[in-house]
Each structure stands twice: as C-alpha cells, then as structure tokens.
Write a protein that holds these residues in place. Structure first.
Motif, mmCIF file in Angstrom:
data_model
loop_
_atom_site.group_PDB
_atom_site.id
_atom_site.type_symbol
_atom_site.label_atom_id
_atom_site.label_comp_id
_atom_site.label_asym_id
_atom_site.label_seq_id
_atom_site.Cartn_x
_atom_site.Cartn_y
_atom_site.Cartn_z
ATOM 1 N N LEU A 97 2.653 16.312 -1.978
ATOM 2 C CA LEU A 97 3.179 17.225 -0.973
ATOM 3 C C LEU A 97 2.152 17.487 0.122
ATOM 4 N N ILE A 98 2.619 17.456 1.355
ATOM 5 C CA ILE A 98 1.783 17.796 2.499
ATOM 6 C C ILE A 98 2.414 19.007 3.162
ATOM 7 N N GLN A 99 1.675 20.104 3.228
ATOM 8 C CA GLN A 99 2.206 21.358 3.769
ATOM 9 C C GLN A 99 1.474 21.696 5.051
ATOM 10 N N ALA A 100 2.241 22.031 6.084
ATOM 11 C CA ALA A 100 1.663 22.466 7.355
ATOM 12 C C ALA A 100 2.578 23.542 7.921
ATOM 13 N N GLY A 101 2.224 24.794 7.684
ATOM 14 C CA GLY A 101 3.095 25.879 8.116
ATOM 15 C C GLY A 101 4.458 25.777 7.458
ATOM 16 N N GLU A 102 5.503 25.743 8.259
ATOM 17 C CA GLU A 102 6.859 25.654 7.728
ATOM 18 C C GLU A 102 7.336 24.211 7.558
ATOM 19 N N GLU A 144 16.519 14.885 8.407
ATOM 20 C CA GLU A 144 16.542 13.422 8.363
ATOM 21 C C GLU A 144 15.626 12.866 9.445
ATOM 22 N N VAL A 145 14.663 12.067 9.024
ATOM 23 C CA VAL A 145 13.722 11.474 9.970
ATOM 24 C C VAL A 145 13.618 9.973 9.719
ATOM 25 N N THR A 146 13.313 9.239 10.771
ATOM 26 C CA THR A 146 13.105 7.800 10.652
ATOM 27 C C THR A 146 11.709 7.540 10.091
ATOM 28 N N THR A 147 11.430 6.296 9.764
ATOM 29 C CA THR A 147 10.112 5.926 9.247
ATOM 30 C C THR A 147 9.012 6.314 10.209
ATOM 31 N N LYS A 148 9.184 5.999 11.483
ATOM 32 C CA LYS A 148 8.153 6.289 12.469
ATOM 33 C C LYS A 148 8.006 7.795 12.694
ATOM 34 N N GLU A 149 9.101 8.512 12.691
ATOM 35 C CA GLU A 149 9.029 9.966 12.837
ATOM 36 C C GLU A 149 8.250 10.576 11.678
ATOM 37 N N TYR A 150 8.506 10.081 10.485
ATOM 38 C CA TYR A 150 7.797 10.582 9.306
ATOM 39 C C TYR A 150 6.298 10.305 9.417
ATOM 40 N N GLU A 151 5.939 9.090 9.815
ATOM 41 C CA GLU A 151 4.531 8.726 9.923
ATOM 42 C C GLU A 151 3.812 9.604 10.940
ATOM 43 N N LEU A 152 4.475 9.891 12.063
ATOM 44 C CA LEU A 152 3.862 10.750 13.079
ATOM 45 C C LEU A 152 3.667 12.162 12.537
ATOM 46 N N VAL A 210 0.830 -1.202 0.000
ATOM 47 C CA VAL A 210 0.000 0.000 0.000
ATOM 48 C C VAL A 210 0.864 1.250 0.000
ATOM 49 N N MET A 211 1.914 1.251 0.819
ATOM 50 C CA MET A 211 2.808 2.409 0.892
ATOM 51 C C MET A 211 3.477 2.690 -0.451
ATOM 52 N N GLN A 212 3.799 1.652 -1.188
ATOM 53 C CA GLN A 212 4.495 1.828 -2.461
ATOM 54 C C GLN A 212 3.581 2.335 -3.560
ATOM 55 N N THR A 213 2.290 2.070 -3.446
ATOM 56 C CA THR A 213 1.361 2.445 -4.509
ATOM 57 C C THR A 213 0.460 3.613 -4.137
ATOM 58 N N GLU A 214 0.394 3.937 -2.856
ATOM 59 C CA GLU A 214 -0.555 4.927 -2.375
ATOM 60 C C GLU A 214 -0.308 6.346 -2.860
ATOM 61 N N PRO A 215 0.916 6.902 -2.763
ATOM 62 C CA PRO A 215 1.099 8.306 -3.099
ATOM 63 C C PRO A 215 0.771 8.575 -4.571
ATOM 64 N N SER A 216 -0.028 9.595 -4.816
ATOM 65 C CA SER A 216 -0.306 10.026 -6.177
ATOM 66 C C SER A 216 0.194 11.441 -6.353
ATOM 67 N N GLU A 217 0.183 11.942 -7.579
ATOM 68 C CA GLU A 217 0.682 13.293 -7.827
ATOM 69 C C GLU A 217 -0.162 14.326 -7.095
ATOM 70 N N GLU A 218 -1.453 13.977 -6.851
ATOM 71 C CA GLU A 218 -2.338 14.920 -6.198
ATOM 72 C C GLU A 218 -1.955 15.150 -4.736
ATOM 73 N N GLU A 222 5.602 13.001 -0.091
ATOM 74 C CA GLU A 222 5.156 11.614 0.023
ATOM 75 C C GLU A 222 5.919 10.674 -0.905
ATOM 76 N N THR A 223 6.239 11.159 -2.095
ATOM 77 C CA THR A 223 6.942 10.309 -3.048
ATOM 78 C C THR A 223 8.342 9.976 -2.555
ATOM 79 N N GLU A 224 9.018 10.980 -2.020
ATOM 80 C CA GLU A 224 10.387 10.785 -1.528
ATOM 81 C C GLU A 224 10.410 10.307 -0.083
ATOM 82 N N ARG A 225 9.259 10.436 0.613
ATOM 83 C CA ARG A 225 9.195 10.152 2.051
ATOM 84 C C ARG A 225 10.221 11.000 2.796
ATOM 85 N N SER A 226 10.274 12.280 2.411
ATOM 86 C CA SER A 226 11.248 13.189 3.010
ATOM 87 C C SER A 226 10.543 14.341 3.700
ATOM 88 N N ALA A 227 11.233 14.958 4.666
ATOM 89 C CA ALA A 227 10.657 16.044 5.456
ATOM 90 C C ALA A 227 11.533 17.288 5.353
#
Length: 230
Positions: free
Chosen positions: A133-138, A156-164, A122-130, A143-148
């Motif tokens: 990006l998730i923006q919250a203030g700064e 640099e964040v861990t998997t769990k940090e990113y999910e939170l 699910v994680m590999q197929t879920e992100p779409s172009e729509e 989602e595609t890169e799983r980067s913050a």
C-alpha cells in the motif's frame, strides 16, 4: 520459460518478417491479421506481450488496445504508419507501452520486445507485502491490485495514470519536471512530446477533482502532501 507474443498485423509481408525475427529469438508467436481474431486469442490464451498495428480492418488497434486494458496490464507495443504526435499520444494514453513508426528495423522491434518483457517481469515480482500500500493523504494505491482509491472510493485509472500517481505519491511535495516524468512513465527510449504528461495530469484531475496535484509553473508537477486532510 518460453514467452508468447501476439502479433496483430494485416500486412502479410510485415507480419511474416516480424514473426520470423521473433521466432529466431525463441518466442512463441501467434500471428494474426485482425483484431477480432486477436480478441479470441486474448480471451482463451492471452500472450505475454502484444505487437499491435493500428490500421486494421474491422476493429482497429486503438479499440483493441483499449479492450485489453480493461482487464490486463500486459505489455503492448504499437506499430503504425501514422507518425503524427497526436497519434502517438493517443496510442500511449489508451494503454500502449511503446510506439514504433513504420518503416522500422525488425531488430529494433526485437530489442523493444525484450525490454518490455523485462519490465513486465519486474512488475509482476516487485510488489511485496511490505510495500503493498502507498498512502498519500486521501490517495491510496494498492500495488498488488494496481488499483487506486481517493477519498475512500476506487477510481479507474489506466496503466500510465497509475504509474504517474505512484511516482508522485511516493515523493510527496517533490517537484518533478515533465521530462523526468516522461522518462519514468514511458521509459528512456520514448522520444515523444512531454504533452503526454500534461494529458495524463488533465485526466487525473478530472477523475479526482480534489487531488492536490499541483502545477509547478515552468517546470512540471508535484503532489502536495496532506493538504487539509486528516
């Protein structure tokens, strides 16, 4: 498609039993007795999931888990005779997706393997172009890169940090209880302490000192929307 599993366990009896059960389910299993051998496999032909013992000769399971997480989000199920809460939290915080204490039922392990592989698909197929990006203030999550990114800088964040971060960023100002976050980040079948959530928050606050990640006393946490940012 046949899924591949890397099994790292130095106890030959446990290794053979677990491999037999996974073979029966149709998985392609690479059974190894050291993390050094497993690291070679990871670099050459990484499996879809790791079943990893903690107490290994040479490089231990914690260090191996940490190495994998530097470049891959592949599911990791930790198996260990160490059942203290601090050991479970450490294993999960270093990147483990699940923790199973010895002695365990091979059937239960198979069930957890299936669950983690399903979540991974699910994680590999879920992100779409729509929703890339998730923006919250700064804070900005890709989602595609799983980067913050925070204040324009990549963090640099861990998997769990990113999910939170993702959960809180998608619902700014909403107060989540520790129990809710525990289930959403670790899954419904995780029965560890909610101290794991506190530890995640502590790490994120250290990495992003001005992130408006607030404590809701006696309840949990929330990400305050756009506090002072333009």
């Amino acid at each position: 498609m046949e899924r591949s599993i890397g099994l790292v366990e130095d106890d030959a009896n446990i290794r053979d039993i677990v491999k037999a059960y996974l073979d029966k389910e149709g998985y392609q299993v690479e059974a190894l007795d050291t993390a050094e051998k497993a690291w070679e496999v990871f670099q050459q032909s990484p499996p879809d999931l790791w079943v990893l013992d903690i107490m290994l000769p040479g490089i231990d399971g914690y260090e191996f888990c940490k190495r994998i997480r530097q470049s891959s989000e592949v599911p990791i199920i930790i198996i260990s005779a160490k059942d203290e809460e601090v050991d479970k939290i450490l294993g999960l915080e270093l990147g483990g997706d699940d923790y199973l204490t010895k002695p365990f039922s091979p059937r239960e392990l198979v069930a957890r393997v299936k669950r983690q592989l399903k979540r991974w698909s699910v994680m590999q197929t879920e992100p779409s172009e729509e929703n890339e990006l998730i923006q919250a203030g700064e804070l900005r999550l890709n989602e595609t890169e799983r980067s913050a990114y925070f204040q324009g800088n990549e963090v640099e964040v861990t998997t769990k940090e990113y999910e939170l971060l993702k959960i809180l960023a998608q619902h700014e100002n909403r107060a989540y209880s520790r129990e809710e976050l525990l289930v959403k980040v670790w899954g419904e079948d995780y029965f560890g302490s909610d101290r794991a959530v506190d530890d995640l928050v502590k790490r994120l606050r250290k990495k992003m000192k001005e992130l408006p990640l607030e404590t809701v006393w006696g309840h949990g946490y929330r990400l305050r929307a756009n506090r002072g940012s333009s």
